[in-house]
Motif scaffolding. Sequence first.
Motif, mmCIF file in Angstrom:
data_model
loop_
_atom_site.group_PDB
_atom_site.id
_atom_site.type_symbol
_atom_site.label_atom_id
_atom_site.label_comp_id
_atom_site.label_asym_id
_atom_site.label_seq_id
_atom_site.Cartn_x
_atom_site.Cartn_y
_atom_site.Cartn_z
ATOM 1 N N LEU A 1 0.835 -1.199 0.000
ATOM 2 C CA LEU A 1 0.000 0.000 0.000
ATOM 3 C C LEU A 1 0.877 1.259 0.000
ATOM 4 C CD1 LEU A 1 -2.811 1.219 0.038
ATOM 5 C CD2 LEU A 1 -2.789 0.999 2.540
ATOM 6 N N ASN A 2 1.950 1.262 0.768
ATOM 7 C CA ASN A 2 2.873 2.406 0.761
ATOM 8 C C ASN A 2 3.496 2.603 -0.616
ATOM 9 O OD1 ASN A 2 2.484 3.160 3.434
ATOM 10 N ND2 ASN A 2 4.083 1.781 4.171
ATOM 11 N N TYR A 3 3.881 1.498 -1.245
ATOM 12 C CA TYR A 3 4.448 1.558 -2.595
ATOM 13 C C TYR A 3 3.425 2.127 -3.580
ATOM 14 C CZ TYR A 3 6.365 -0.047 -7.048
ATOM 15 O OH TYR A 3 6.831 -0.110 -8.339
ATOM 16 N N PHE A 4 2.189 1.667 -3.487
ATOM 17 C CA PHE A 4 1.136 2.161 -4.374
ATOM 18 C C PHE A 4 0.862 3.647 -4.130
ATOM 19 C CE2 PHE A 4 -1.212 -2.112 -5.294
ATOM 20 C CZ PHE A 4 -0.105 -2.560 -5.979
ATOM 21 N N ARG A 5 0.917 4.080 -2.882
ATOM 22 C CA ARG A 5 0.741 5.519 -2.584
ATOM 23 C C ARG A 5 1.848 6.334 -3.249
ATOM 24 N NH1 ARG A 5 -0.879 4.255 3.450
ATOM 25 N NH2 ARG A 5 -3.141 4.386 3.221
ATOM 26 N N GLU B 1 -6.949 6.173 -6.416
ATOM 27 C CA GLU B 1 -8.042 5.929 -7.357
ATOM 28 C C GLU B 1 -7.592 6.054 -8.814
ATOM 29 O OE1 GLU B 1 -7.721 10.257 -6.774
ATOM 30 O OE2 GLU B 1 -7.730 8.591 -5.365
ATOM 31 N N SER B 2 -6.362 6.528 -9.030
ATOM 32 C CA SER B 2 -5.866 6.682 -10.395
ATOM 33 C C SER B 2 -5.481 5.324 -10.990
ATOM 34 C CB SER B 2 -4.675 7.645 -10.429
ATOM 35 O OG SER B 2 -3.589 7.107 -9.706
ATOM 36 N N PRO B 3 -5.571 5.207 -12.334
ATOM 37 C CA PRO B 3 -5.224 3.925 -12.979
ATOM 38 C C PRO B 3 -3.735 3.617 -12.895
ATOM 39 C CG PRO B 3 -6.047 5.523 -14.597
ATOM 40 C CD PRO B 3 -6.040 6.201 -13.266
ATOM 41 N N VAL B 4 -3.424 2.335 -12.805
ATOM 42 C CA VAL B 4 -2.042 1.868 -12.704
ATOM 43 C C VAL B 4 -1.283 2.144 -14.006
ATOM 44 C CG1 VAL B 4 -0.618 -0.184 -12.410
ATOM 45 C CG2 VAL B 4 -2.622 0.137 -10.977
ATOM 46 N N LEU B 5 -1.920 1.875 -15.146
ATOM 47 C CA LEU B 5 -1.372 2.098 -16.484
ATOM 48 C C LEU B 5 0.060 1.607 -16.631
ATOM 49 C CD1 LEU B 5 -2.907 5.618 -17.181
ATOM 50 C CD2 LEU B 5 -3.765 3.409 -17.952
ATOM 51 N N GLY B 6 1.026 2.484 -16.878
ATOM 52 C CA GLY B 6 2.410 2.100 -17.155
ATOM 53 C C GLY B 6 3.146 1.471 -15.982
ATOM 54 N N SER B 7 2.586 1.575 -14.788
ATOM 55 C CA SER B 7 3.224 0.982 -13.608
ATOM 56 C C SER B 7 2.775 -0.459 -13.361
ATOM 57 C CB SER B 7 2.885 1.812 -12.362
ATOM 58 O OG SER B 7 3.354 3.115 -12.488
ATOM 59 N N TYR B 8 1.928 -0.972 -14.235
ATOM 60 C CA TYR B 8 1.298 -2.290 -14.016
ATOM 61 C C TYR B 8 2.337 -3.398 -13.791
ATOM 62 C CZ TYR B 8 -1.878 -6.225 -14.720
ATOM 63 O OH TYR B 8 -2.607 -7.378 -14.546
ATOM 64 N N LYS C 1 -15.658 -4.555 -14.771
ATOM 65 C CA LYS C 1 -15.679 -3.863 -16.067
ATOM 66 C C LYS C 1 -14.455 -2.969 -16.280
ATOM 67 C CE LYS C 1 -19.930 -5.179 -17.221
ATOM 68 N NZ LYS C 1 -20.010 -6.583 -16.997
ATOM 69 N N SER C 2 -13.319 -3.412 -15.769
ATOM 70 C CA SER C 2 -12.089 -2.659 -15.998
ATOM 71 C C SER C 2 -11.019 -3.612 -16.510
ATOM 72 C CB SER C 2 -11.618 -1.979 -14.711
ATOM 73 O OG SER C 2 -11.217 -2.931 -13.759
ATOM 74 N N ALA C 3 -10.334 -3.196 -17.560
ATOM 75 C CA ALA C 3 -9.217 -4.007 -18.063
ATOM 76 C C ALA C 3 -8.097 -3.957 -17.036
ATOM 77 C CB ALA C 3 -8.745 -3.473 -19.411
ATOM 78 N N ALA C 4 -7.322 -5.019 -16.968
ATOM 79 C CA ALA C 4 -6.264 -5.103 -15.955
ATOM 80 C C ALA C 4 -5.340 -3.894 -16.012
ATOM 81 C CB ALA C 4 -5.488 -6.399 -16.124
ATOM 82 N N GLY C 5 -4.988 -3.412 -17.185
ATOM 83 C CA GLY C 5 -4.098 -2.264 -17.319
ATOM 84 C C GLY C 5 -4.724 -0.958 -16.864
ATOM 85 N N ARG C 6 -6.051 -0.894 -16.812
ATOM 86 C CA ARG C 6 -6.740 0.327 -16.375
ATOM 87 C C ARG C 6 -7.207 0.238 -14.930
ATOM 88 N NH1 ARG C 6 -9.835 -0.237 -21.318
ATOM 89 N NH2 ARG C 6 -11.535 -0.748 -19.924
ATOM 90 N N ILE C 7 -6.849 -0.819 -14.264
ATOM 91 C CA ILE C 7 -7.242 -0.996 -12.878
ATOM 92 C C ILE C 7 -6.574 0.100 -12.034
ATOM 93 C CG2 ILE C 7 -5.350 -2.578 -12.306
ATOM 94 C CD1 ILE C 7 -7.398 -4.216 -10.693
ATOM 95 N N SER C 8 -7.254 0.549 -11.014
ATOM 96 C CA SER C 8 -6.666 1.576 -10.156
ATOM 97 C C SER C 8 -5.721 0.931 -9.141
ATOM 98 C CB SER C 8 -7.760 2.360 -9.423
ATOM 99 O OG SER C 8 -8.352 1.559 -8.412
ATOM 100 N N PHE C 9 -4.870 1.752 -8.573
ATOM 101 C CA PHE C 9 -3.966 1.274 -7.519
ATOM 102 C C PHE C 9 -4.782 0.717 -6.353
ATOM 103 C CE2 PHE C 9 -1.173 4.158 -9.799
ATOM 104 C CZ PHE C 9 0.033 3.473 -9.803
ATOM 105 N N GLU C 10 -5.855 1.408 -6.024
ATOM 106 C CA GLU C 10 -6.706 0.967 -4.916
ATOM 107 C C GLU C 10 -7.325 -0.404 -5.196
ATOM 108 O OE1 GLU C 10 -10.033 2.931 -2.025
ATOM 109 O OE2 GLU C 10 -10.062 3.516 -4.131
#
Length: 129
Positions: free
Chosen positions: A13-17, A25-32, A66-75
């Motif tokens: 969780l700290n890493y994701f923050r 709530e932002s998408p993971v995108l390039g950090s996936y 209904k979210s693609a894995a690459g668009r999943i949020s950090f949360e």
Amino acid sequence: MGRAVQDGLDELLNYFRFESRNRLESPVLGSYTNCLQKIEKDILHSICCNMTDFEAYLFVESEKDKSAAGRISFEELWEHSKFYADFAMDYYFPTEYGRGITRKDWTEANYTCSKLDPAISFKIYHGTT
């Protein structure tokens, strides 16, 4: 949940923050890919699980949301990691009437993940290895 697993989830969780600049709530995108590597290192190894099964679980759960894995949020990724860890811990350390690994299985494996019979290792999706 064991202390080591909880510590791993807290670290995740700290890493994701940090990665999301405190916008979970932002998408993971390039950090996936980096996030999956962190999950594998901090969580999956300590609970005798593998990335193939986790990714299968993540894909199915993402489809439900209904979210693609690459668009999943950090949360969402953190929550899925926590739920997966909970499922694994329930399997590896079942309650009196739960299904999962027995004391005999653990004793035979000398309490070592790599020595567990692969046929009884935790997998949400049994078609994976």
